[in-house]
Design a protein around this motif. Structure first.
Motif, PDB file in Angstrom:
ATOM      1  N   ASP A  45       0.826  -1.216   0.000  1.00  0.00           N
ATOM      2  CA  ASP A  45       0.000   0.000   0.000  1.00  0.00           C
ATOM      3  C   ASP A  45       0.859   1.265   0.000  1.00  0.00           C
ATOM      4  OD1 ASP A  45       1.001  -0.010   2.560  1.00  0.00           O
ATOM      5  OD2 ASP A  45      -0.936   0.287   3.533  1.00  0.00           O
ATOM      6  N   SER A  46       2.164   1.126  -0.237  1.00  0.00           N
ATOM      7  CA  SER A  46       3.171   2.194  -0.299  1.00  0.00           C
ATOM      8  C   SER A  46       3.520   2.788   1.051  1.00  0.00           C
ATOM      9  CB  SER A  46       2.798   3.295  -1.307  1.00  0.00           C
ATOM     10  OG  SER A  46       1.806   4.145  -0.790  1.00  0.00           O
ATOM     11  N   SER A  47       3.072   2.165   2.135  1.00  0.00           N
ATOM     12  CA  SER A  47       3.528   2.594   3.459  1.00  0.00           C
ATOM     13  C   SER A  47       4.849   1.888   3.756  1.00  0.00           C
ATOM     14  CB  SER A  47       2.490   2.274   4.530  1.00  0.00           C
ATOM     15  OG  SER A  47       2.305   0.885   4.639  1.00  0.00           O
ATOM     16  N   PHE A  48       5.634   2.487   4.642  1.00  0.00           N
ATOM     17  CA  PHE A  48       6.921   1.892   4.968  1.00  0.00           C
ATOM     18  C   PHE A  48       7.261   2.120   6.431  1.00  0.00           C
ATOM     19  CE2 PHE A  48       7.973   6.241   3.804  1.00  0.00           C
ATOM     20  CZ  PHE A  48       8.898   6.619   4.771  1.00  0.00           C
ATOM     21  N   ILE A  49       8.164   1.295   6.926  1.00  0.00           N
ATOM     22  CA  ILE A  49       8.754   1.469   8.248  1.00  0.00           C
ATOM     23  C   ILE A  49      10.253   1.532   8.043  1.00  0.00           C
ATOM     24  CG2 ILE A  49       9.128   0.470  10.529  1.00  0.00           C
ATOM     25  CD1 ILE A  49       6.386  -0.864  10.244  1.00  0.00           C
ATOM     26  N   LEU A  50      10.855   2.554   8.595  1.00  0.00           N
ATOM     27  CA  LEU A  50      12.299   2.757   8.497  1.00  0.00           C
ATOM     28  C   LEU A  50      12.859   2.730   9.902  1.00  0.00           C
ATOM     29  CD1 LEU A  50      14.871   3.590   6.915  1.00  0.00           C
ATOM     30  CD2 LEU A  50      14.160   5.959   7.251  1.00  0.00           C
ATOM     31  N   LYS A  51      13.797   1.834  10.142  1.00  0.00           N
ATOM     32  CA  LYS A  51      14.422   1.746  11.455  1.00  0.00           C
ATOM     33  C   LYS A  51      15.836   2.294  11.344  1.00  0.00           C
ATOM     34  CE  LYS A  51      15.690  -1.251  15.218  1.00  0.00           C
ATOM     35  NZ  LYS A  51      15.653  -2.586  15.786  1.00  0.00           N
ATOM     36  N   LYS A  52      16.013   3.462  11.939  1.00  0.00           N
ATOM     37  CA  LYS A  52      17.342   4.052  12.088  1.00  0.00           C
ATOM     38  C   LYS A  52      17.528   4.168  13.596  1.00  0.00           C
ATOM     39  CE  LYS A  52      16.441   7.845   9.883  1.00  0.00           C
ATOM     40  NZ  LYS A  52      16.501   9.151   9.235  1.00  0.00           N
ATOM     41  N   LYS A  60       4.533   7.183   4.330  1.00  0.00           N
ATOM     42  CA  LYS A  60       3.849   6.714   3.128  1.00  0.00           C
ATOM     43  C   LYS A  60       4.486   7.407   1.932  1.00  0.00           C
ATOM     44  CE  LYS A  60      -0.744   5.478   1.664  1.00  0.00           C
ATOM     45  NZ  LYS A  60      -0.730   4.052   1.652  1.00  0.00           N
ATOM     46  N   LEU A  61       4.802   6.610   0.900  1.00  0.00           N
ATOM     47  CA  LEU A  61       5.420   7.152  -0.307  1.00  0.00           C
ATOM     48  C   LEU A  61       4.348   7.651  -1.267  1.00  0.00           C
ATOM     49  CD1 LEU A  61       7.991   4.301  -1.037  1.00  0.00           C
ATOM     50  CD2 LEU A  61       8.393   6.430   0.183  1.00  0.00           C
ATOM     51  N   PHE A 134       6.430   9.733  10.797  1.00  0.00           N
ATOM     52  CA  PHE A 134       5.917   9.623  12.145  1.00  0.00           C
ATOM     53  C   PHE A 134       6.801   8.677  12.934  1.00  0.00           C
ATOM     54  CE2 PHE A 134       2.262  10.529   9.436  1.00  0.00           C
ATOM     55  CZ  PHE A 134       1.752  11.648  10.076  1.00  0.00           C
ATOM     56  N   ILE A 135       7.078   9.014  14.179  1.00  0.00           N
ATOM     57  CA  ILE A 135       7.877   8.141  15.044  1.00  0.00           C
ATOM     58  C   ILE A 135       6.956   7.070  15.623  1.00  0.00           C
ATOM     59  CG2 ILE A 135       9.363   8.041  17.089  1.00  0.00           C
ATOM     60  CD1 ILE A 135      10.503   9.706  14.753  1.00  0.00           C
TER      61      ILE A 135
END
Length: 160
Positions: A45-52, A60-61, A134-135
């Motif tokens: 659905d073009s959402s993503f989770i980025l873990k830094k 969302k892209l 968003f965090i």
């Protein structure tokens, strides 16, 4: 000439749509062996989770970002890249899992990372690292992150 251009455009749109219809989830974990570590999950659905470290971010892209990432993911998938598992503790390491409706592809590369995967990593950073996300206050587990953890050191016996 115009008819050929329109036909080519139509075919490329249909092929992109077919690839995105089959796409379920993409996950990557990457480390440079020293400081830079991140994990990224992209959903259909073009959402993503980025873990830094130390936080997880959700975003969302837009459609063009999503399609460009899908195109790069498809290139990695089509190349049929092999896993490379050198024993090198401070080298670059990447673990990728691409899930489609019909199959799952997993690639782990350590040391000499292929150009296609490097290009994908650059695109992910370019699109997501400077985005206002968003965090997340939850802990998301990344399956690919486990592939990059170093093995336990051997036991040292003290002989007297």
């Amino acid at each position: 000439m115009i008819k050929i251009s329109i036909l080519f455009l139509f075919i490329s749109i249909i092929s992109c749509k077919t690839n995105s219809d089959n796409f379920e989830k993409f996950e990557i974990s990457s480390t440079d062996g020293w400081i830079e570590n991140y994990s990224f999950i992209l959903y259909k659905d073009s959402s993503f989770i980025l873990k830094k470290s130390p936080k997880n971010e959700w975003g969302k892209l837009n459609e063009s970002e999503f399609q460009s990432l899908l195109s790069q993911i498809q290139e990695v998938k089509n190349k049929k890249l092999n896993s490379k598992t050198e024993t090198c503790y401070d080298c670059s390491k990447v673990s990728i899992k691409i899930t489609s409706k019909n199959d799952t592809l997993k690639i782990i590369q350590k040391g000499d990372i292929s150009k296609e995967i490097d290009d994908l990593k650059i695109l992910i950073k370019k699109i997501t690292f400077n985005k206002k996300n968003f965090i997340l206050k939850t802990y998301e587990t990344f399956e690919t992150q486990k592939d990059l953890e170093p093995p336990f050191p051997p036991k040292i016996l003290n002989y007297k």
